[in-house]
Design an enzyme around this catalytic site. Structure first.
Site, PDB file in Angstrom:
ATOM      1  N   GLY A  57       9.803  46.831  32.863  1.00  0.00           N
ATOM      2  CA  GLY A  57      10.995  47.269  33.576  1.00  0.00           C
ATOM      3  C   GLY A  57      11.280  46.516  34.866  1.00  0.00           C
ATOM      4  CG  LEU A  96      12.205  45.305  23.135  1.00  0.00           C
ATOM      5  CD1 LEU A  96      10.771  44.873  22.856  1.00  0.00           C
ATOM      6  CD2 LEU A  96      13.102  44.086  23.382  1.00  0.00           C
ATOM      7  CG  LEU A 156      21.025  48.739  16.519  1.00  0.00           C
ATOM      8  CD1 LEU A 156      21.466  47.386  17.042  1.00  0.00           C
ATOM      9  CD2 LEU A 156      21.237  48.813  15.005  1.00  0.00           C
ATOM     10  CB  ILE A 157      22.527  50.941  21.397  1.00  0.00           C
ATOM     11  CG1 ILE A 157      21.732  50.215  22.476  1.00  0.00           C
ATOM     12  CG2 ILE A 157      23.262  52.128  21.994  1.00  0.00           C
ATOM     13  CD1 ILE A 157      20.631  51.025  23.095  1.00  0.00           C
ATOM     14  CG  HIS A 201      19.840  37.684  24.912  1.00  0.00           C
ATOM     15  ND1 HIS A 201      18.979  38.323  24.058  1.00  0.00           N
ATOM     16  CD2 HIS A 201      19.837  36.373  24.556  1.00  0.00           C
ATOM     17  CE1 HIS A 201      18.474  37.429  23.214  1.00  0.00           C
ATOM     18  NE2 HIS A 201      18.985  36.245  23.488  1.00  0.00           N
ATOM     19  CD  GLU A 215      16.428  38.175  32.304  1.00  0.00           C
ATOM     20  OE1 GLU A 215      16.139  39.389  32.397  1.00  0.00           O
ATOM     21  OE2 GLU A 215      15.941  37.434  31.439  1.00  0.00           O
TER      22      GLU A 215
END
Length: 296
Positions: free
Chosen positions: A94, A171, A173-174, A190, A260
């Site tokens: 995180g 990781l 899928l929503i 990403h 990021e």
């Protein structure tokens, strides 16, 4: 300094020790009218640069210099919008979540992280959330029956009055139910320049290994809205990171991660300040904080 010429007009490249440098390019439309094409700049430390903010109209008109008070404008923007509630999804340590949390605490982001969702209840991100008093939700269900269903997840997130959902290394899928319940309100980051090196199976170090193996000269993070396919939603922001000749995947990953953290904070700040607009063709744009008539 060397002068060059291209289809963009005349420009200059400033050479300095070790640090790459990109010059400003001007496209001339007439002898008296020019449009500034904005680029990311990196200058050697021994060269002093003076920044002037420019206002560029959509039609080809004379460029104006404009004095802007960023702090005054920032306060004005925030005064018009309420503080937003965020849900963050993580699967690992995180680091992006921690960076975003710090930005909400120090006031850079006009919002608060109200809840954390994870598929790994013992991961570093979940432990950090508990330490900070942030509720943790397990999704999806695991073998022992704990965790929420897709429908229950939507209801739980709504109960926290969440405005936006931010994926930070999640990781799974929503679920479609969540995407439909929060249209244009879910962001993902990403570690490559999408659409390259994205989709199912491209995550973590696998992305950076694939970038290096391909011979690509540039990589970098992409922030995009989430739809029902992996890494296929509308791109909102990107930042370029050069791939060096002798890079390892770990070295490239570290440099991309550094960008990021910076880029995600900037984009989530814009989201919370309602500075995201959508073009007629469905492309999202970020309004500049210093001047809302300009876009990043």
């Amino acid at each position: 300094m060397e002068a060059h010429s291209s289809i963009f007009g005349n420009y200059s490249t400033i050479h300095g020790p070790k640090t790459p440098c990109y010059a400003l390019k001007f496209a001339s439309f007439s002898s008296s009218k020019q449009v500034l094409l904005r680029t990311h700049l990196s200058f050697p430390s021994n060269i002093a640069i003076t920044e002037k903010r420019l206002r560029i109209r959509t039609s080809v008109e004379e460029v104006h210099s404009e004095i802007v008070g960023p702090n005054v404008l920032e306060d004005s923007v925030r005064a018009k919008v309420r503080r937003k509630n965020l849900a963050v999804f993580v699967s690992g340590g995180g680091s992006n979540f921690k960076s975003l949390h710090e930005a909400t605490v120090n006031g850079f982001i006009h919002g608060d992280i109200s809840v954390l969702v994870t598929n790994k209840p013992d991961c570093g991100g979940a432990e950090f959330a508990r330490d900070k008093g942030i509720p943790v939700i397990l999704f999806p269900k695991v073998k022992d029956g704990s965790g929420l269903s897709s429908k229950d997840l939507v209801n739980a997130i709504r109960s926290y009055k969440v405005d936006f959902i931010v994926l930070a290394g999640y990781l799974k899928l929503i679920p479609t139910e969540l995407i439909r319940a929060f249209p244009r309100s879910i962001l993902n980051i990403h570690p490559s320049l999408l659409p390259a090196f994205g989709g199912k199976g491209y995550y973590g170090m696998k992305v950076h290994k694939a970038v290096i193996a391909s011979g690509a000269r540039y990589s970098g993070p992409t922030i995009h809205f989430v739809d029902e396919e992996y890494d296929r939603g509308r791109i909102l922001a990107q930042r370029i990171v050069p791939v060096l000749p002798n890079d390892t995947a770990e070295e490239l990953a570290a440099r991309v991660l550094h960008e990021e953290h910076k880029l995600y904070k900037e984009v989530v700040a814009a989201l919370c300040e309602e500075r995201i607009i959508w073009r007629e063709d469905g492309v999202p744009l970020i309004q500049c904080k210093e001047n809302l008539s300009l876009y990043k």
